[in-house]
Design a protein around this motif. Structure first.
Motif, PDB file in Angstrom:
ATOM      1  N   THR A  93       0.909  -1.265  -0.353  1.00 57.42           N
ATOM      2  CA  THR A  93      -0.168  -0.073   0.391  1.00 57.42           C
ATOM      3  C   THR A  93       1.359   0.801  -0.148  1.00 57.42           C
ATOM      4  OG1 THR A  93       0.182  -0.048   2.380  1.00 57.42           O
ATOM      5  CG2 THR A  93      -1.821  -1.184   0.706  1.00 57.42           C
ATOM      6  N   GLU A  95       0.450   3.638   2.005  1.00 62.39           N
ATOM      7  CA  GLU A  95       0.849   4.263   3.359  1.00 62.39           C
ATOM      8  C   GLU A  95       1.925   3.575   3.152  1.00 62.39           C
ATOM      9  OE1 GLU A  95       0.769   6.180   6.753  1.00 62.39           O
ATOM     10  OE2 GLU A  95      -0.844   6.441   5.068  1.00 62.39           O
ATOM     11  N   ARG A  96       2.439   1.565   3.642  1.00 66.20           N
ATOM     12  CA  ARG A  96       3.081   1.701   4.125  1.00 66.20           C
ATOM     13  C   ARG A  96       4.793   1.810   3.597  1.00 66.20           C
ATOM     14  NH1 ARG A  96      -0.182  -4.131   4.090  1.00 66.20           N
ATOM     15  NH2 ARG A  96      -0.833  -4.006   6.497  1.00 66.20           N
ATOM     16  N   LYS A  98       5.557   4.710   2.458  1.00 65.75           N
ATOM     17  CA  LYS A  98       5.947   5.781   3.336  1.00 65.75           C
ATOM     18  C   LYS A  98       7.814   4.597   4.137  1.00 65.75           C
ATOM     19  CE  LYS A  98       1.874   8.356   3.257  1.00 65.75           C
ATOM     20  NZ  LYS A  98       0.930   9.051   3.814  1.00 65.75           N
TER      21      LYS A  98
END
Length: 242
Positions: A93, A95-96, A98
């Motif tokens: 994802t 988000e991950r 990052k």
């Protein structure tokens, strides 16, 4: 001069030892998310990801050991150096990305699904159980339902059994073994989330990423990855096109 020679020799030996050690990779997993990963009767990590990880390590001349870690701290412990990879059914994802890097996907983007004990379970406005820190939990938090987070998949199932939640929302493949037990059944529509499942790594481990990507690419090309997927998830499982 003798001291300088001995010192140089020691440095060479030390460097050689470090290079040898660099081929040892600690594979981090949860051990509680069958059939991706689980602990077998002998107390060993088993499942799809254990077999795949061992195969990749064999192909790329890596010596691999396996480490288990609770899901809710699996990324922080990768970053702190407690292991070198995450193979734990972790979806890729934004988000991950990052905080960590990923290999290419070794399992295609799979649907998530609701599992309940009654066909009329309120999945839109009721209490939905999901495992902490998953893309499923993030999804539920954005719907009108009430999110109830639990440490493991088994805990989410138990929450529905004892009436704490109306349904579980999780990876459909992980939920399939529960269908037909205690009245559990899929309800509602499947929901695709994420970019597939990949191996998580520290962003600095570019060489290790390249090796693992090489192995995954070879297994996709020769069909052995699809064969392994079907072994654990059934003939109707999602596979990669050649």
């Amino acid at each position: 001069m003798k001291k300088l020679i001995l010192t140089a020799a020691a440095l060479i030996l030390s460097a050689g030892f470090a290079a040898a050690q660099s081929t040892t990779v600690r594979m981090g997993t949860e051990g509680a998310y069958p059939p991706y990963n689980f602990i077998d009767d002998n107390g060993q990590v088993a499942g799809f990801e254990r077999e795949l990880g061992d195969k990749l390590c064999e192909m790329e001349d890596l010596t691999c050991t396996w480490v288990t870690n609770d899901w809710d701290s699996i990324i922080p412990n990768l970053l702190s150096g407690n292991y070198d990879t995450i193979m734990a059914g972790m979806s890729i994802t934004d988000e991950r990305k990052k905080s960590i890097d990923f290999t290419q996907a070794y399992y295609p983007p799979a649907p998530s699904a609701y599992l309940a004990m009654t066909p009329d379970a309120d999945i839109k406005g009721g209490v939905i159980a999901a495992q902490t820190g998953t893309i499923q939990a993030a999804h539920i938090s954005e719907t009108g339902a009430t999110l109830a987070e639990y440490a493991t998949l088994d805990d989410t199932i138990a929450a529905v059994k004892n009436g704490e939640a109306d349904a579980v929302f999780a990876d459909k493949d992980a939920l399939k073994p529960f269908v037909g037990t205690d009245g559990f059944q899929f309800v509602g529509q499947d929901i695709p989330l994420g970019e597939g499942i990949g191996i998580g790594l520290r962003k600095s481990d570019t060489e290790l990423k390249a090796k693992l990507n090489d192995g995954i690419s070879k297994m996709k090309a020769d069909g052995s990855l699809n064969k392994m997927i079907k072994k654990y998830f059934g003939d109707d499982a999602l596979t990669f096109s050649n």
